[in-house]
Design an enzyme around this catalytic site. Structure first.
Site, PDB file in Angstrom:
ATOM      1  N   LYS A   1     -10.357  -0.891  10.463  1.00 53.25           N
ATOM      2  CA  LYS A   1     -10.571  -2.082   9.635  1.00 53.25           C
ATOM      3  C   LYS A   1     -10.967  -3.289  10.488  1.00 53.25           C
ATOM      4  O   LYS A   1     -11.192  -4.373   9.979  1.00 53.25           O
ATOM      5  CB  LYS A   1      -9.301  -2.395   8.826  1.00 53.25           C
ATOM      6  CG  LYS A   1      -8.961  -1.333   7.775  1.00 53.25           C
ATOM      7  CD  LYS A   1      -7.896  -1.852   6.829  1.00 53.25           C
ATOM      8  CE  LYS A   1      -7.075  -0.749   6.181  1.00 53.25           C
ATOM      9  NZ  LYS A   1      -7.794   0.008   5.164  1.00 53.25           N
TER      10      LYS A   1
ATOM     11  N   ASP B   1       3.172  -4.287   8.139  1.00 48.13           N
ATOM     12  CA  ASP B   1       1.897  -3.587   8.034  1.00 48.13           C
ATOM     13  C   ASP B   1       0.795  -4.642   8.183  1.00 48.13           C
ATOM     14  O   ASP B   1       0.574  -5.437   7.274  1.00 48.13           O
ATOM     15  CB  ASP B   1       1.838  -2.891   6.661  1.00 48.13           C
ATOM     16  CG  ASP B   1       0.436  -2.410   6.307  1.00 48.13           C
ATOM     17  OD1 ASP B   1      -0.461  -2.508   7.159  1.00 48.13           O
ATOM     18  OD2 ASP B   1       0.257  -1.936   5.167  1.00 48.13           O
TER      19      ASP B   1
ATOM     20  N   GLN C   1      -4.385  -5.378   7.109  1.00 50.12           N
ATOM     21  CA  GLN C   1      -5.358  -6.313   6.532  1.00 50.12           C
ATOM     22  C   GLN C   1      -5.376  -7.663   7.248  1.00 50.12           C
ATOM     23  O   GLN C   1      -6.262  -8.467   6.998  1.00 50.12           O
ATOM     24  CB  GLN C   1      -5.047  -6.548   5.042  1.00 50.12           C
ATOM     25  CG  GLN C   1      -5.114  -5.310   4.170  1.00 50.12           C
ATOM     26  CD  GLN C   1      -6.515  -4.728   4.053  1.00 50.12           C
ATOM     27  OE1 GLN C   1      -7.500  -5.329   4.461  1.00 50.12           O
ATOM     28  NE2 GLN C   1      -6.604  -3.522   3.509  1.00 50.12           N
TER      29      GLN C   1
ATOM     30  N   HIS D   1       0.848  -1.190   0.000  1.00 49.94           N
ATOM     31  CA  HIS D   1       0.000   0.000   0.000  1.00 49.94           C
ATOM     32  C   HIS D   1       0.890   1.250   0.000  1.00 49.94           C
ATOM     33  O   HIS D   1       2.016   1.210   0.495  1.00 49.94           O
ATOM     34  CB  HIS D   1      -0.850  -0.045   1.277  1.00 49.94           C
ATOM     35  CG  HIS D   1      -1.891   1.014   1.374  1.00 49.94           C
ATOM     36  ND1 HIS D   1      -1.609   2.284   1.811  1.00 49.94           N
ATOM     37  CD2 HIS D   1      -3.218   1.003   1.085  1.00 49.94           C
ATOM     38  CE1 HIS D   1      -2.731   2.997   1.807  1.00 49.94           C
ATOM     39  NE2 HIS D   1      -3.716   2.239   1.364  1.00 49.94           N
TER      40      HIS D   1
ATOM     41  N   CYS E   1      -4.719   2.004  -4.047  1.00 48.81           N
ATOM     42  CA  CYS E   1      -3.545   2.600  -3.391  1.00 48.81           C
ATOM     43  C   CYS E   1      -2.288   1.754  -3.571  1.00 48.81           C
ATOM     44  O   CYS E   1      -1.284   1.993  -2.906  1.00 48.81           O
ATOM     45  CB  CYS E   1      -3.762   2.860  -1.900  1.00 48.81           C
ATOM     46  SG  CYS E   1      -4.990   4.122  -1.597  1.00 48.81           S
TER      47      CYS E   1
END
Lengths: 399, 143
Positions: free
Chosen positions: A215, A189, A192, A112, A353
């Site tokens: 999220k 990261d 997700q 991203h 993105c």
């Protein structure tokens, strides 16, 4: 599952854009309401009961986060505004001081923007090199490819746990083990992955890990930076002000508080943090493994249904995460999204993105469906019925 | 204008865009126009001589509205004087933004006369004209 917990789902709505943000259950909203209505004052002012209460609620969430990701202690949990701020803090507050000319950062092309642009800027400022771990035929990261990409100059690997377009789950534990054997740090990261699967930072042995509340059924504007304490001790705050200083005098001297407070300047997003706490409790009650299993089975169902439509081209059908990217031959992804919107189905069209992923998959834009536990097979059937007639799409995609 | 004509015209120009071709020639002004909130991304290639649009192409990736609107724009404005072009753009923008406009000038571009009903598609219809204004400004500044 648990659709009744979401007021918004009482509307005529099929929400398939969970990788962008999740919906918020009543309990999270109620907890934030409760803060504003019952004890909506600032923290770290123990002079009166309300502030004491706010402080307790806020700090309790730090413990909840610590337990949720199995961190060693609460000093390793820093509240930020989200993944973007967390990554910028790591890049500019830590690696800026540590990396030297020609040092190398390893990324992938499916990251991203928030895990790419801060590194781009730092590499320009400090004359560093950025390299990309090659993706395999399924656009996934393998340990072998990580090994091939590492050079004697590699100092840090910064990658997503699960990517937001391909949805592949990276073999983090193996990557970290190998990287550490060469003295390379690993930044993850987890935006997700955290909403979908159990993440154990000590078992993975990652150095830094970041995620956002929104999220995972929490509010927008709040997130977490996890770092091993020994590393966080060396992170410089990017913002100075109230909340993080211990003392300052008119001759320009100041001292900062200890972790984690010295990385949280100013009045934080108190309601947001408290909302994050409610979201963690909510997910724990359902069971994160149960969520993972359910979303995986739903994704398999969706892939099977989509595979039977000849003009639907799936970009990724392998990964176990709930993310699917596809195109309908001859129709621009955005027109597909506009068509589905007429039937109150929310999907994302575009590059999501991940603007350099097109170098790998050869496609700039896709339609993306990202599932969560409140999605159902019935919703998938409805969606599939709508895209099973290409002429209908062509006829109805225009305003 | 009825819905059927609108739809057919837009789809026809989406399936068969007009003058969609990449031009590699320094005598053309090249401008990019992209939509920050979505994914339409087009390049315009315009040759302007003596205040007249002599040649006009586009390429890029865009939705049906942007692709057709760009095609119709190019077809309508090829060979026109800058003053006429600016008049056309103003009337077109007024149509999209629900302001008074001269229907006669716009010809085929009238198919977008109800796009205002879908606020999120207005930008798609305006995108090629944002690029064209940029190109004209560049031409005028370099004159």
């Amino acid at each position: 599952m648990h659709r009744e917990d979401f007021v918004i789902l009482a509307n005529d709505l099929v929400y398939f854009d969970n990788a962008a943000t999740s919906l918020k259950p009543k309990t999270v909203i109620a907890k934030m309401d409760e803060y504003y209505n019952s004890y909506g004052v600032n923290i770290k002012r123990g002079d009166y009961d309300l502030s004491f209460k706010a402080d307790n609620e806020y700090e309790n969430v730090r413990s909840l986060v610590k337990d949720f990701i199995k961190a060693a202690n609460t000093n390793e949990i820093v509240f930020t505004s989200g993944v973007t701020e967390s990554l910028n803090l790591i890049v500019n507050g830590y690696f800026k001081d540590k990396l030297k000319v020609n040092d190398e950062i390893l990324l992938t092309k499916s990251e991203h923007a928030s895990n790419i642009l801060p590194w781009f800027r730092l590499s320009k400022e400090k004359d560093l090199n950025i390299n990309y771990i090659p993706l395999d035929n399924n656009y996934e990261v393998t340990l072998d490819n990580v090994k091939k990409a590492i050079t004697p100059n590699t100092k840090v690997i910064s990658i997503a746990h699960v990517t937001n377009v391909i949805g592949d789950v990276r073999p983090l534990k193996e990557i970290v083990k190998y990287a550490h054997s060469l003295g390379i740090l690993v930044v993850v990261d987890a935006a997700q992955s955290i909403p979908h699967m159990a993440v154990d930072v000590q078992d993975l042995n990652v150095d830094f890990l970041v995620f956002s509340a929104h999220k995972m059924c929490g509010p927008t504007g709040v997130g977490v930076l996890y770092g091993k304490e020994i590393l966080l001790e060396e992170v410089s705050p990017l913002n100075l002000g109230g909340g993080l200083n211990e003392s300052f005098t008119s001759d320009g001297k100041y001292t900062l508080k200890s972790l984690p407070y010295r990385l949280e300047a100013g009045t934080p997003n108190i309601a947001g943090v408290i909302g994050l706490g409610a979201a963690i409790k909510y997910l724990n009650n359902i069971g994160i493994d149960k969520i993972n299993d359910y979303v995986s089975s739903l994704k398999t169902y969706l892939v099977n249904r989509l595979s039977s439509i000849p003009y639907v081209k799936l970009v990724n059908s392998n990964g176990s995460s709930g993310i699917i990217a596809f195109n309908i031959e001859g129709i621009f992804s955005q027109d597909v999204a506009f068509y589905l919107n007429k039937y109150h189905i929310c999907v994302r069209a575009g590059n999501h993105c991940a603007k350099i992923l097109k170098d790998e998959i050869g496609i700039a834009n896709t339609v993306r469906i990202s599932l969560y536990f409140y999605n159902t097979k019935e919703e998938i059937d409805y969606f599939v019925s709508l895209i099973s007639d290409k002429n209908k799409i062509l006829k109805e995609m225009l305003p | 204008m009825n819905d059927e004509i609108r739809r057919e015209t837009i789809l026809e120009y989406n399936t068969h865009p007009f003058n969609k071709q990449t031009i590699d020639d320094d005598t053309y002004i090249k401008v990019n126009s992209n939509n920050e909130s979505c994914i339409d991304n087009i390049n315009l290639y315009i040759k302007i001589e003596n205040d007249i649009i002599k040649d006009f192409y586009f390429d890029g990736e865009a939705c049906a509205i942007t692709t057709s609107a760009t095609s119709i724009m190019i077809k309508s404005l090829l060979g026109k004087r800058i003053s006429e072009v600016l008049d056309f753009i103003t009337n077109y923008e007024n149509m999209i933004n629900e302001l008074p406009y001269n229907k006669k000038i716009l010809g085929e571009a009238n198919v977008y006369d109800e796009i205002y009903k879908q606020q999120n598609r207005k930008r798609c219809a305006l995108l090629p004209y944002i690029g064209l204004r940029k190109a004209i400004l560049e031409y005028q500044n370099n004159r």
